[in-house]
Design an enzyme around this catalytic site. Structure first.
Site, short mmCIF file in Angstrom:
data_model
loop_
_atom_site.label_atom_id
_atom_site.label_comp_id
_atom_site.label_asym_id
_atom_site.label_seq_id
_atom_site.Cartn_x
_atom_site.Cartn_y
_atom_site.Cartn_z
N ARG A 23 0.89 -1.18 0.00
CA ARG A 23 0.00 0.00 0.00
C ARG A 23 0.91 1.21 0.00
NH1 ARG A 23 -5.32 1.44 3.47
NH2 ARG A 23 -6.05 -0.15 2.02
N HIS A 47 -7.63 1.02 -6.27
CA HIS A 47 -7.79 0.13 -5.12
C HIS A 47 -8.40 -1.17 -5.64
CE1 HIS A 47 -7.85 -1.24 -1.14
NE2 HIS A 47 -8.77 -0.48 -0.60
N GLN A 52 -10.01 -4.17 -3.40
CA GLN A 52 -11.30 -3.79 -2.79
C GLN A 52 -12.43 -3.90 -3.82
OE1 GLN A 52 -12.17 -2.29 0.55
NE2 GLN A 52 -14.15 -2.90 -0.29
N ASP A 107 -17.74 6.53 -0.74
CA ASP A 107 -16.42 6.48 -0.09
C ASP A 107 -16.23 7.83 0.59
OD1 ASP A 107 -13.83 5.81 0.67
OD2 ASP A 107 -12.98 5.92 -1.34
N CYS A 141 -16.49 1.01 1.18
CA CYS A 141 -15.26 0.24 1.48
C CYS A 141 -14.76 0.46 2.90
CB CYS A 141 -14.19 0.59 0.46
SG CYS A 141 -13.64 2.32 0.51
N ARG A 149 -13.49 -9.40 1.65
CA ARG A 149 -12.11 -9.10 1.22
C ARG A 149 -11.23 -10.34 1.42
NH1 ARG A 149 -10.19 -3.75 1.86
NH2 ARG A 149 -8.43 -4.53 0.65
N1 NVA Z 1 -10.38 6.48 -1.18
C1 NVA Z 1 -9.93 6.00 0.11
C2 NVA Z 1 -10.08 4.53 0.21
C3 NVA Z 1 -9.75 3.97 1.56
C4 NVA Z 1 -9.84 2.49 1.64
C5 NVA Z 1 -8.50 6.43 0.35
O1 NVA Z 1 -7.66 6.37 -0.56
O2 NVA Z 1 -8.21 6.83 1.46
N1 CP Z 2 -11.21 -0.52 2.65
C1 CP Z 2 -9.91 -0.51 3.01
O1 CP Z 2 -9.00 -0.70 2.20
O2 CP Z 2 -9.70 -0.31 4.34
P1 CP Z 2 -8.31 -0.07 5.05
O3 CP Z 2 -7.82 1.28 4.64
O4 CP Z 2 -8.62 -0.16 6.51
O5 CP Z 2 -7.35 -1.16 4.61
#
Ligand code: NVA
Ligand code: CP
Length: 310
Positions: free
Chosen positions: A108, A135, A138, A227, A267, A293
């Site tokens: 990540r 992502h 997800q 989101d 998510c 997931r």
């Molecule tokens: N769009 C959000 C998704 C989190 C799982 C982010 O990038 O923070």
């Molecule tokens: N939905 C998701 O990816 O959650 P986290 O940021 O907690 O991993």
């Protein structure tokens, strides 16, 4: 071995295979305990390295469970404890080291370029566990959840996204092409999907519908996705963005224009983009969505490790 970086670059037939494999695996372990290993123990002895340069609860835990249930193990690396980047080791050397010790790498990161760079130097698969532009784990899991709840192929459903044009939406748009579903987007003016996404859609001769009115986007929807307005490390004028998104909140009024049996998915983590009555209400399936997931990531791991059954 195969990398899993962006849905747009993975053949539709492979994505469908992953979802179908997850369906079968989930059913087979209905009575199992959390850490019981699947009967076929397909990744026995394999090590998944995980690294998070941004916060994560679900991705971290679900990958932990996924590899464990497949018979393997995982270790989480702290980005700031590795010899990587300025003054340390080159990314190419780190990639060689990761490939020497591990069998797969889940990352990540705040940099799409870094994933691309790693993919060039690794001899083990890399999985994108969220980047600024996508992502994918997800969203593939969300396709699974939609089909599980609706008991129909997603191509027969009207999908609606209300919110920011962020990494989640980019992956959902890629999925709309790969799985051929209708996608309506409701977002304020100046928050539309980026040009590279629209150009990719055009190249694939597909269309999405963009509305600057949440209600118009949600009419007749089978599924409403949302989101957070602020993604991780979003560097924007927060007060302005909150104001711009004021009319894009998911509440009972908005849900009432969707189909009667419409579902709500998110998510997580959430902000104030959804009202509590919807988030905790009957139409919301966010906890099932989070749990899935694990199941889908198991099939993603098998795909990456070249073990997905035909
Ligand atoms: N769009 C959000 C998704 C989190 C799982 C982010 O990038 O923070
Ligand atoms: N939905 C998701 O990816 O959650 P986290 O940021 O907690 O991993």
């Amino acid at each position: 071995m195969k990398h899993f970086i962006n849905l747009k670059d993975i053949p539709a037939s492979d994505l469908r295979k992953i979802v179908e494999d997850a369906k079968k695996r989930k059913i087979k372990r209905e009575k199992f305990n959390t850490l019981d290993v699947d009967r076929d123990n397909p990744l026995k002895g394999k090590l998944l390295l995980q690294m998070f340069e941004k916060a994560s609860s679900r991705t971290r835990l679900s990958f932990y469970l996924a590899i464990k249930q497949l018979g393997g193990g995982t270790i989480t690396l702290k980005a700031n404890e590795l010899h990587m980047g300025e003054g340390g080791e080159s990314l190419a050397d780190t990639a060689k080291i990761l490939s020497t010790y591990g069998d797969g790498f889940m990352l990540r990161t705040d940099s799409d370029k870094k994933i691309e760079e790693f993919s060039k130097h690794l001899s083990i698969p890399i999985i994108n566990g969220l980047s600024p532009s996508s992502h994918p784990t997800q969203v593939l899991s969300d396709i699974f959840t939609v089909e599980e709840i609706k008991k129909k192929p997603i191509s027969k459903l009207n999908i609606c996204w209300i919110g920011d044009s962020n990494n989640m939406l980019n992956s959902l748009i890629a999925a709309s092409v790969k799985f051929s579903f209708k996608l309506n987007i409701g977002c304020p003016k100046n928050y539309e999907p980026k040009k590279f996404v629209i150009n990719w859609l055009k190249k694939n001769k597909r269309k999405i519908n963009i509305y600057h009115d949440a209600k118009k986007a949600a009419i007749n929807a089978d599924v409403i996705f949302s989101d957070k307005v602020f993604s991780l490390n979003d560097k924007v004028n927060k007060a302005k963005k909150i104001k711009d998104f004021k009319k894009f909140k998911i509440n009972s009024k908005l849900m009432s224009v969707a189909k009667k049996d419409a579902i709500f998915l998110h998510c997580l983590p959430r902000g104030s983009e959804v009202s509590d009555d919807i988030f905790f209400g009957k139409q919301s399936h966010v906890w099932q969505q989070a749990l899935n997931r694990v199941h889908v990531q198991k099939s993603i791991l098998l795909y990456c490790f070249g073990k997905l059954l035909r």
